[in-house]
Design a protein around this motif. Sequence first.
Motif, mmCIF file in Angstrom:
data_model
loop_
_atom_site.group_PDB
_atom_site.id
_atom_site.type_symbol
_atom_site.label_atom_id
_atom_site.label_comp_id
_atom_site.label_asym_id
_atom_site.label_seq_id
_atom_site.Cartn_x
_atom_site.Cartn_y
_atom_site.Cartn_z
ATOM 1 N N ALA A 1 7.691 9.736 -10.568
ATOM 2 C CA ALA A 1 6.371 9.102 -10.603
ATOM 3 C C ALA A 1 6.473 7.672 -11.138
ATOM 4 C CB ALA A 1 5.415 9.927 -11.464
ATOM 5 N N GLY A 2 7.249 7.498 -12.188
ATOM 6 C CA GLY A 2 7.435 6.162 -12.739
ATOM 7 C C GLY A 2 8.134 5.233 -11.766
ATOM 8 N N TYR A 3 9.110 5.777 -11.063
ATOM 9 C CA TYR A 3 9.834 4.997 -10.056
ATOM 10 C C TYR A 3 8.891 4.542 -8.938
ATOM 11 C CZ TYR A 3 12.225 4.622 -5.555
ATOM 12 O OH TYR A 3 12.604 4.221 -4.298
ATOM 13 N N LEU A 4 8.030 5.444 -8.458
ATOM 14 C CA LEU A 4 7.104 5.092 -7.381
ATOM 15 C C LEU A 4 6.188 3.951 -7.787
ATOM 16 C CD1 LEU A 4 5.938 8.476 -5.813
ATOM 17 C CD2 LEU A 4 7.413 6.743 -4.780
ATOM 18 N N ALA A 5 5.710 3.987 -9.005
ATOM 19 C CA ALA A 5 4.827 2.924 -9.479
ATOM 20 C C ALA A 5 5.575 1.588 -9.538
ATOM 21 C CB ALA A 5 4.272 3.289 -10.856
ATOM 22 N N LEU B 1 4.072 0.897 1.719
ATOM 23 C CA LEU B 1 3.097 0.956 0.632
ATOM 24 C C LEU B 1 2.100 2.089 0.881
ATOM 25 C CD1 LEU B 1 2.444 -2.836 -0.045
ATOM 26 C CD2 LEU B 1 3.311 -1.161 -1.703
ATOM 27 N N GLY B 2 1.796 2.348 2.149
ATOM 28 C CA GLY B 2 0.926 3.469 2.480
ATOM 29 C C GLY B 2 1.548 4.791 2.086
ATOM 30 N N LEU B 3 2.859 4.904 2.271
ATOM 31 C CA LEU B 3 3.573 6.111 1.850
ATOM 32 C C LEU B 3 3.450 6.305 0.340
ATOM 33 C CD1 LEU B 3 5.672 8.436 2.299
ATOM 34 C CD2 LEU B 3 7.440 6.709 1.901
ATOM 35 N N HIS B 4 3.634 5.220 -0.412
ATOM 36 C CA HIS B 4 3.519 5.305 -1.865
ATOM 37 C C HIS B 4 2.110 5.724 -2.280
ATOM 38 C CE1 HIS B 4 7.348 3.314 -1.704
ATOM 39 N NE2 HIS B 4 7.436 3.231 -3.008
ATOM 40 N N ALA B 5 1.110 5.192 -1.593
ATOM 41 C CA ALA B 5 -0.273 5.556 -1.907
ATOM 42 C C ALA B 5 -0.503 7.033 -1.643
ATOM 43 C CB ALA B 5 -1.241 4.702 -1.088
ATOM 44 N N GLY B 6 0.104 7.547 -0.558
ATOM 45 C CA GLY B 6 -0.024 8.964 -0.246
ATOM 46 C C GLY B 6 0.614 9.832 -1.322
ATOM 47 N N TYR B 7 1.783 9.433 -1.787
ATOM 48 C CA TYR B 7 2.445 10.149 -2.877
ATOM 49 C C TYR B 7 1.565 10.126 -4.125
ATOM 50 C CZ TYR B 7 7.225 11.377 -1.442
ATOM 51 O OH TYR B 7 8.309 11.977 -0.885
ATOM 52 N N ALA B 8 1.031 8.952 -4.436
ATOM 53 C CA ALA B 8 0.222 8.810 -5.645
ATOM 54 C C ALA B 8 -0.978 9.739 -5.603
ATOM 55 C CB ALA B 8 -0.234 7.358 -5.796
ATOM 56 N N ALA B 9 -1.600 9.839 -4.425
ATOM 57 C CA ALA B 9 -2.779 10.690 -4.291
ATOM 58 C C ALA B 9 -2.430 12.172 -4.425
ATOM 59 C CB ALA B 9 -3.452 10.421 -2.947
ATOM 60 N N SER B 10 -1.338 12.576 -3.792
ATOM 61 C CA SER B 10 -0.983 13.999 -3.798
ATOM 62 C C SER B 10 -0.353 14.447 -5.111
ATOM 63 C CB SER B 10 -0.031 14.305 -2.631
ATOM 64 O OG SER B 10 1.188 13.589 -2.765
ATOM 65 N N TRP B 11 0.284 13.508 -5.828
ATOM 66 C CA TRP B 11 0.936 13.863 -7.076
ATOM 67 C C TRP B 11 0.108 13.471 -8.305
ATOM 68 C CZ3 TRP B 11 6.883 13.949 -7.675
ATOM 69 C CH2 TRP B 11 7.454 14.579 -6.564
ATOM 70 N N ILE C 1 -0.618 10.372 -9.346
ATOM 71 C CA ILE C 1 0.003 9.244 -10.034
ATOM 72 C C ILE C 1 -0.967 8.064 -10.057
ATOM 73 C CG2 ILE C 1 1.943 7.637 -10.032
ATOM 74 C CD1 ILE C 1 3.472 9.726 -8.340
ATOM 75 N N ASP C 2 -1.173 7.479 -11.238
ATOM 76 C CA ASP C 2 -2.043 6.313 -11.373
ATOM 77 C C ASP C 2 -1.230 5.050 -11.098
ATOM 78 O OD1 ASP C 2 -3.942 4.449 -11.955
ATOM 79 O OD2 ASP C 2 -3.964 4.817 -14.116
ATOM 80 N N MET C 3 -1.499 4.415 -9.963
ATOM 81 C CA MET C 3 -0.744 3.220 -9.573
ATOM 82 C C MET C 3 -1.424 1.939 -10.041
ATOM 83 S SD MET C 3 1.814 4.507 -7.766
ATOM 84 C CE MET C 3 2.443 3.705 -6.306
ATOM 85 N N ALA C 4 -2.624 2.065 -10.618
ATOM 86 C CA ALA C 4 -3.363 0.879 -11.042
ATOM 87 C C ALA C 4 -2.798 0.347 -12.362
ATOM 88 C CB ALA C 4 -4.839 1.216 -11.206
ATOM 89 N N GLY C 5 -2.746 -0.945 -12.445
ATOM 90 C CA GLY C 5 -2.318 -1.575 -13.691
ATOM 91 C C GLY C 5 -0.884 -1.282 -14.072
ATOM 92 N N VAL C 6 -0.005 -1.205 -13.081
ATOM 93 C CA VAL C 6 1.406 -0.925 -13.358
ATOM 94 C C VAL C 6 2.025 -2.092 -14.116
ATOM 95 C CG1 VAL C 6 3.674 -0.510 -12.352
ATOM 96 C CG2 VAL C 6 1.650 0.519 -11.321
ATOM 97 N N LYS C 7 2.677 -1.788 -15.213
ATOM 98 C CA LYS C 7 3.394 -2.813 -15.970
ATOM 99 C C LYS C 7 4.841 -2.820 -15.511
ATOM 100 C CE LYS C 7 4.630 -4.358 -20.630
ATOM 101 N NZ LYS C 7 4.544 -4.076 -22.082
#
Length: 204
Positions: free
Chosen positions: A38-42, A82-92, A94-100
């Motif tokens: 999850a951290g890697y995806l972000a 990036l669409g793939l990552h968004a799909g992962y984030a939704a299904s898992w 994962i909060d992708m907003a505000g990634v540091k």
Amino acid sequence: MTLSAQLWSENADLVADVLANPFVRGIGDGTLERELFAGYLAQDAFFLESFARAYALALARSDDTATLLAFADLLAGVREELGLHAGYAASWGIDMAGVKPAAATLAYTEFLLATAATGGLGVVCAAMTPCMRLYAHIGSTLDEASAGPYAQWVQTYADPGFEEVAALLERLLDRHGEDSPAVRDAYRRAMRLELAFFTAALTP
């Protein structure tokens, strides 16, 4: 041997290090901790946005129609990823907003953007090709059947369509690049930064 093939061959040591990296091996055998993935995806989503900007800078500086259209196609490919990552984030969840961005992520993105802003097209292609070729190689090397929860990730990069995109960037490198210290250094530095990116992903 083409320039892109020569550079890939000369960096086989770093390719081997990436494949042996515990993070990549954990994806391949499905044992990687979910939190680490999850951290890697972000981090990768943050990276890909910079990768897209680097493509855009290269597109703007293209001096012929074929090169301009090729970079437009490559930019579209990042949008799909990036669409793939968004799909992962939704299904898992994962909060992708505000990634540091982590230090390894910033080192890579700053290198790419600085190179895209100031380097010739050949050097820019040399800096961007390792990411595409390496991921295509990882996808074709790992066994989707044993990747467990990461099978979709492996399938994405093993897909012939991703191979075609990587090959397109290599053709641009062959067309605009020359066998020079600047091109060689950009390619190897990008490969080192790829390895560092995977290593950093092992830390929550």
